[in-house]
Motif scaffolding. Structure first.
Motif, mmCIF file in Angstrom:
data_model
loop_
_atom_site.group_PDB
_atom_site.id
_atom_site.type_symbol
_atom_site.label_atom_id
_atom_site.label_comp_id
_atom_site.label_asym_id
_atom_site.label_seq_id
_atom_site.Cartn_x
_atom_site.Cartn_y
_atom_site.Cartn_z
ATOM 1 N N ASP A 199 21.854 -7.611 21.669
ATOM 2 C CA ASP A 199 20.969 -6.683 21.048
ATOM 3 C C ASP A 199 20.051 -5.803 22.152
ATOM 4 O OD1 ASP A 199 20.344 -7.182 17.689
ATOM 5 O OD2 ASP A 199 21.060 -8.719 18.962
ATOM 6 N N HIS A 200 19.912 -6.628 23.212
ATOM 7 C CA HIS A 200 19.223 -5.855 24.382
ATOM 8 C C HIS A 200 20.432 -4.924 25.058
ATOM 9 C CE1 HIS A 200 15.529 -7.892 24.690
ATOM 10 N NE2 HIS A 200 16.014 -9.153 24.561
ATOM 11 N N GLN A 201 19.444 -3.662 25.601
ATOM 12 C CA GLN A 201 20.306 -2.923 26.213
ATOM 13 C C GLN A 201 20.584 -3.021 27.576
ATOM 14 O OE1 GLN A 201 18.686 1.313 25.401
ATOM 15 N NE2 GLN A 201 17.898 0.582 23.617
ATOM 16 N N ASP A 202 19.954 -3.988 28.290
ATOM 17 C CA ASP A 202 20.152 -4.431 29.593
ATOM 18 C C ASP A 202 19.982 -6.047 29.810
ATOM 19 O OD1 ASP A 202 20.555 -4.316 32.448
ATOM 20 O OD2 ASP A 202 19.458 -2.249 32.532
ATOM 21 N N ASN A 203 19.990 -6.453 31.046
ATOM 22 C CA ASN A 203 19.885 -7.804 31.218
ATOM 23 C C ASN A 203 18.599 -8.405 30.837
ATOM 24 O OD1 ASN A 203 22.557 -7.768 32.695
ATOM 25 N ND2 ASN A 203 21.601 -7.353 34.823
ATOM 26 N N ILE A 204 18.650 -9.533 30.256
ATOM 27 C CA ILE A 204 17.459 -10.464 30.047
ATOM 28 C C ILE A 204 16.805 -11.092 31.250
ATOM 29 C CG2 ILE A 204 16.536 -12.411 28.598
ATOM 30 C CD1 ILE A 204 18.763 -11.589 26.500
ATOM 31 N N LEU A 205 15.833 -10.573 31.526
ATOM 32 C CA LEU A 205 14.879 -11.267 32.663
ATOM 33 C C LEU A 205 14.133 -12.487 32.265
ATOM 34 C CD1 LEU A 205 13.941 -7.833 34.617
ATOM 35 C CD2 LEU A 205 15.969 -9.341 34.919
ATOM 36 N N SER A 206 13.778 -12.579 31.242
ATOM 37 C CA SER A 206 12.538 -13.514 30.664
ATOM 38 C C SER A 206 12.518 -13.936 29.362
ATOM 39 C CB SER A 206 11.213 -12.977 31.005
ATOM 40 O OG SER A 206 11.070 -11.493 30.388
ATOM 41 N N VAL A 216 11.377 -15.569 22.209
ATOM 42 C CA VAL A 216 11.330 -14.189 22.797
ATOM 43 C C VAL A 216 11.853 -14.019 23.738
ATOM 44 C CG1 VAL A 216 9.518 -12.319 22.975
ATOM 45 C CG2 VAL A 216 8.955 -14.076 21.349
ATOM 46 N N THR A 217 12.469 -12.635 23.945
ATOM 47 C CA THR A 217 13.203 -12.453 25.100
ATOM 48 C C THR A 217 12.662 -10.848 25.579
ATOM 49 O OG1 THR A 217 15.043 -11.409 23.948
ATOM 50 C CG2 THR A 217 15.118 -13.647 24.748
ATOM 51 N N GLY A 218 12.805 -10.924 27.053
ATOM 52 C CA GLY A 218 12.625 -9.438 27.724
ATOM 53 C C GLY A 218 13.410 -9.161 28.546
ATOM 54 N N SER A 219 13.593 -7.689 28.681
ATOM 55 C CA SER A 219 14.795 -7.192 29.316
ATOM 56 C C SER A 219 14.301 -6.424 30.465
ATOM 57 C CB SER A 219 15.714 -6.472 28.248
ATOM 58 O OG SER A 219 15.338 -5.187 28.320
ATOM 59 N N GLU A 223 12.398 -4.141 27.063
ATOM 60 C CA GLU A 223 12.592 -4.432 25.495
ATOM 61 C C GLU A 223 12.000 -5.618 25.410
ATOM 62 O OE1 GLU A 223 16.912 -2.547 24.193
ATOM 63 O OE2 GLU A 223 16.957 -3.958 25.975
ATOM 64 N N LEU A 224 11.357 -5.938 24.368
ATOM 65 C CA LEU A 224 11.029 -7.371 23.758
ATOM 66 C C LEU A 224 11.450 -7.572 22.573
ATOM 67 C CD1 LEU A 224 7.412 -8.896 24.584
ATOM 68 C CD2 LEU A 224 8.530 -8.779 22.030
ATOM 69 N N ILE A 225 12.098 -8.665 22.338
ATOM 70 C CA ILE A 225 12.576 -8.888 21.123
ATOM 71 C C ILE A 225 12.317 -10.481 20.615
ATOM 72 C CG2 ILE A 225 14.834 -9.462 19.751
ATOM 73 C CD1 ILE A 225 16.245 -7.261 21.458
ATOM 74 N N VAL A 226 11.933 -10.673 19.362
ATOM 75 C CA VAL A 226 11.287 -11.737 18.777
ATOM 76 C C VAL A 226 12.626 -11.986 17.965
ATOM 77 C CG1 VAL A 226 9.820 -12.903 17.156
ATOM 78 C CG2 VAL A 226 9.010 -10.883 18.531
ATOM 79 N N TRP A 227 13.081 -13.332 18.200
ATOM 80 C CA TRP A 227 14.134 -14.065 17.487
ATOM 81 C C TRP A 227 13.712 -15.208 16.656
ATOM 82 C CZ3 TRP A 227 18.857 -11.475 18.699
ATOM 83 C CH2 TRP A 227 18.746 -10.810 19.885
ATOM 84 N N ASP A 228 14.616 -15.400 15.537
ATOM 85 C CA ASP A 228 14.418 -16.460 14.720
ATOM 86 C C ASP A 228 15.490 -17.500 15.165
ATOM 87 O OD1 ASP A 228 15.230 -18.525 12.743
ATOM 88 O OD2 ASP A 228 14.156 -17.082 11.404
ATOM 89 N N ALA A 229 14.781 -18.832 15.764
ATOM 90 C CA ALA A 229 15.566 -19.729 16.401
ATOM 91 C C ALA A 229 16.521 -20.643 15.402
ATOM 92 C CB ALA A 229 14.593 -20.864 16.992
#
Length: 438
Positions: A199-206, A216-219, A223-229
């Motif tokens: 779903d991210h447009q670029d590399n996930i950094l955090s 949660v992931t940040g790119s 972009e910040l995306i909240v995920w269901d684990a």
């Protein structure tokens, strides 16, 4: 080697120029860290700090050396040598064998393609693994399973004795794996790919784990995306960190272009209610329930923010490439009364009713959406180069590490003064020099 200083230290080079960042007065009445202890033990950039227990921590960096410190006194307990290149990852690992005394261990990985386990009590090397084909870039300990993972071009799973349990190769994308322990002894452990995060447009950094249900992931592109684990689906996202129309309280900046570092989500942390994001030069507070940013400082530092953490009493701490460490407090804004509904010509044609309904909806939304802002309450100036990260030790203070090869312990001045007075009082009483007059 250590030095004890009182005050804020000297101003880092290159910070004298005028900038748009918020400043705090010289008094800093809400900043308790008025004393600092400078620790010298490294010859190159210090990139990592890990907490061992309530009063000990380890530092590591580009000189390949691991140092163990006392967080109260600043005493260097051990200097560990074993790597020949810079250290790329470090993690604490406590032994959990019921038949032996609990031991505090740390695991370090290096660009020399080795991993070493150290005993923090003796300072000795427990074991060394040299079978890696590439540099290990991250280490994660799964304490409940009594295993640890190493990540690079391969993802490897190890037990506490450093036996390789299983591995998977050729990691190129952001992938979720499930680690399973088969009941069949011949099969053992296995790593199964569950899903690729596309779903991210670029590399996930955090990445930060909020709880057992959410992460949660940040790119690289902000972009910040909240995920269901549980089912690995996207719950919410925030991609408007730099859109002034989304954050109207922030003064817009006029720029012809933005470099990637200005929008990168460099670091994330969470307290289960909020996610705190270091984005470019700014810091943002994202409410997980409301699924929106509730407070931000778009220019919290003069350079990229490298690390951010939540402190007690609704405070945050951030550090940056500009050499500064800053303390922020999350405060609620005073709500302004809603504007009255206009009357006159438009009411004649029914527009007033629509405006009234819209105004009531807006007023209700404002009432249910408390607005916050980040107030700068402390500016810790002591490092002369980029501050990589920090550790918070509660009443023992803060530890920061930097590209200037130094570690600084920031101390609560009032507490340290009280402790010195108490120590002096006890010493005088023991020597019989203290006379009490009734």
């Amino acid at each position: 080697m250590l030095r004890w200083l009182i005050g804020g230290g000297r101003e880092p080079q290159g910070l004298a120029e005028k900038s748009s960042v918020q400043t705090v007065g010289e008094e800093q009445t809400q900043n308790p860290y008025t004393e600092l202890l400078v620790l010298k033990g490294h010859q190159d950039i210090v990139r990592f700090l890990v907490q061992i227990d309530d009063c000990r921590f380890a530092s590591a960096g580009d000189d390949g050396i691991v140092c163990l410190w006392n967080a109260q006194t600043g005493e260097k307990l051990f200097e560990l040598h074993g790597h020949t290149h810079k250290i790329t990852a470090i993690a604490p690992f406590s032994s959990s064998d019921a038949f032996e005394e609990k031991r505090h261990l740390i695991i370090t990985a290096s660009a020399d393609r080795t991993v070493i386990v150290w005993d923090c009590t003796s300072g000795r090397q427990v074991q060394k693994v040299s079978c890696f084909h590439s540099t290990v870039k991250c280490l994660t300990v799964l304490q409940r399973l009594d295993v640890w993972l190493s990540g690079g071009s391969d993802l490897c799973v190890w037990n506490r004795k450093l036996d390789l349990l299983c591995k998977t190769s050729h990691l190129t994308d952001a992938v979720i794996f499930r680690l399973t322990d088969s009941n069949n002894e011949s099969e053992g452990w296995n790593v199964l790919e569950v899903k690729r995060l596309v779903d991210h447009q670029d590399n996930i950094l955090s990445l930060v784990s909020v709880n057992d249900l959410t992460f949660v992931t940040g790119s690289h592109v902000g972009e910040l995306i909240v995920w269901d684990a549980l089912d690995w689906t996207k719950q919410a996202s925030e991609c408007n960190f730099w859109d002034s129309s989304v954050h109207p309280d922030v003064q817009p900046e006029i720029k012809l272009s933005q470099s990637p570092n200005e929008t990168s989500v460099q670091h994330l942390t969470s307290d289960e209610e909020y996610v705190f994001a270091a984005v470019g030069k700014g810091i943002y507070v994202y409410n997980l329930q409301m699924k929106c940013v509730i407070a931000c400082q778009r220019t919290a530092h003069d350079s990229s923010v490298l690390h951010i953490e939540k402190l007690p009493n609704r405070q945050l701490i951030s550090c940056s490439e500009d050499g500064s460490v800053r303390i922020w407090e999350l405060r609620e804004k005073q709500q302004l009364p809603a504007e009255p509904v206009p009357t006159g010509f438009f009411n004649m044609w029914g527009f007033g009713r629509a405006n009234k309904q819209a105004n009531q909806a807006t007023k209700k939304m404002q009432e249910n959406t408390p607005m916050y802002f980040l107030e700068l309450v402390g500016d810790l100036i002591g490092h002369s180069s980029a501050v990589q990260m920090f550790l918070y030790f509660g009443e023992l203070g803060l530890a920061t590490c930097s590209a200037d090869h130094l570690i600084i312990l920031w101390k609560d001045g009032e507490r340290e003064s009280s402790l010195r007075s108490l120590t002096l009082f006890q010493k005088l009483a023991q020597n019989g020099d203290l006379q009490l007059k009734l």
